[in-house]
Write a protein that holds these residues in place. Structure first.
Motif, PDB file in Angstrom:
ATOM      1  N   ASN A  49       0.812  -1.214   0.000  1.00  0.00           N
ATOM      2  CA  ASN A  49       0.000   0.000   0.000  1.00  0.00           C
ATOM      3  C   ASN A  49       0.848   1.268   0.000  1.00  0.00           C
ATOM      4  O   ASN A  49       0.346   2.338  -0.310  1.00  0.00           O
ATOM      5  N   ASN A  72      -3.459   3.423  -8.082  1.00  0.00           N
ATOM      6  CA  ASN A  72      -4.189   2.934  -6.909  1.00  0.00           C
ATOM      7  C   ASN A  72      -5.612   2.525  -7.232  1.00  0.00           C
ATOM      8  O   ASN A  72      -6.181   1.671  -6.551  1.00  0.00           O
ATOM      9  N   GLY A  75      -5.014  -0.931  -8.916  1.00  0.00           N
ATOM     10  CA  GLY A  75      -4.098  -1.805  -8.195  1.00  0.00           C
ATOM     11  C   GLY A  75      -2.952  -2.304  -9.049  1.00  0.00           C
ATOM     12  O   GLY A  75      -2.352  -3.325  -8.753  1.00  0.00           O
ATOM     13  N   ASP A  90       0.216  -6.643 -11.047  1.00  0.00           N
ATOM     14  CA  ASP A  90      -0.715  -6.351  -9.969  1.00  0.00           C
ATOM     15  C   ASP A  90       0.078  -6.013  -8.706  1.00  0.00           C
ATOM     16  O   ASP A  90       1.103  -6.617  -8.437  1.00  0.00           O
ATOM     17  N   ARG A  91      -0.401  -5.047  -7.969  1.00  0.00           N
ATOM     18  CA  ARG A  91       0.301  -4.602  -6.766  1.00  0.00           C
ATOM     19  C   ARG A  91       0.510  -5.741  -5.759  1.00  0.00           C
ATOM     20  O   ARG A  91       1.504  -5.771  -5.040  1.00  0.00           O
TER      21      ARG A  91
END
Length: 104
Positions: A49, A72, A75, A90-91
């Motif tokens: 995050n 954000n 993601g 992808d995060r």
């Protein structure tokens, strides 16, 4: 026949000992296995995050790269893995900074 039933009733008190043993075993498993794993997952989520542009990271697949863009809303993270070579991941698959990994 009545002796069989009387003998079976006499062993009924051992149920509490078994129950207490199972509770102790579960408590030890929780303290030694489950709790540390939850702490590690929380640490990784906080890292994901807080991703910022310019950070050197490693993906779960072992790809080293530099964060160029963080979206954000979706993601997704855009990584530069070579000069001018960008990939989007992808995060959730970015799990560590490159400086945290041991050198070989």
């Amino acid at each position: 026949m009545t002796q069989f039933f009387l003998a079976a009733q006499g062993t009924g008190g051992g149920g509490w000992g078994f129950l207490i043993t199972m509770i102790v075993v579960f408590a030890i498993m929780y303290l030694l296995m489950i709790r540390p794993q939850q702490k590690q997952q929380k640490k990784i989520r906080e890292f994901q995050n807080s991703l910022a542009e310019g950070a050197d990271v490693i993906t779960q697949g072992g790809i080293y790269g530099t964060v160029k863009k963080v979206d954000n809303a979706t993601g997704k993270v855009t990584l530069e893995i070579g000069k001018g070579l960008m990939i989007t991941v992808d995060r959730r698959y970015v799990f560590s900074t490159a400086k945290d990994m041991p050198a070989k």
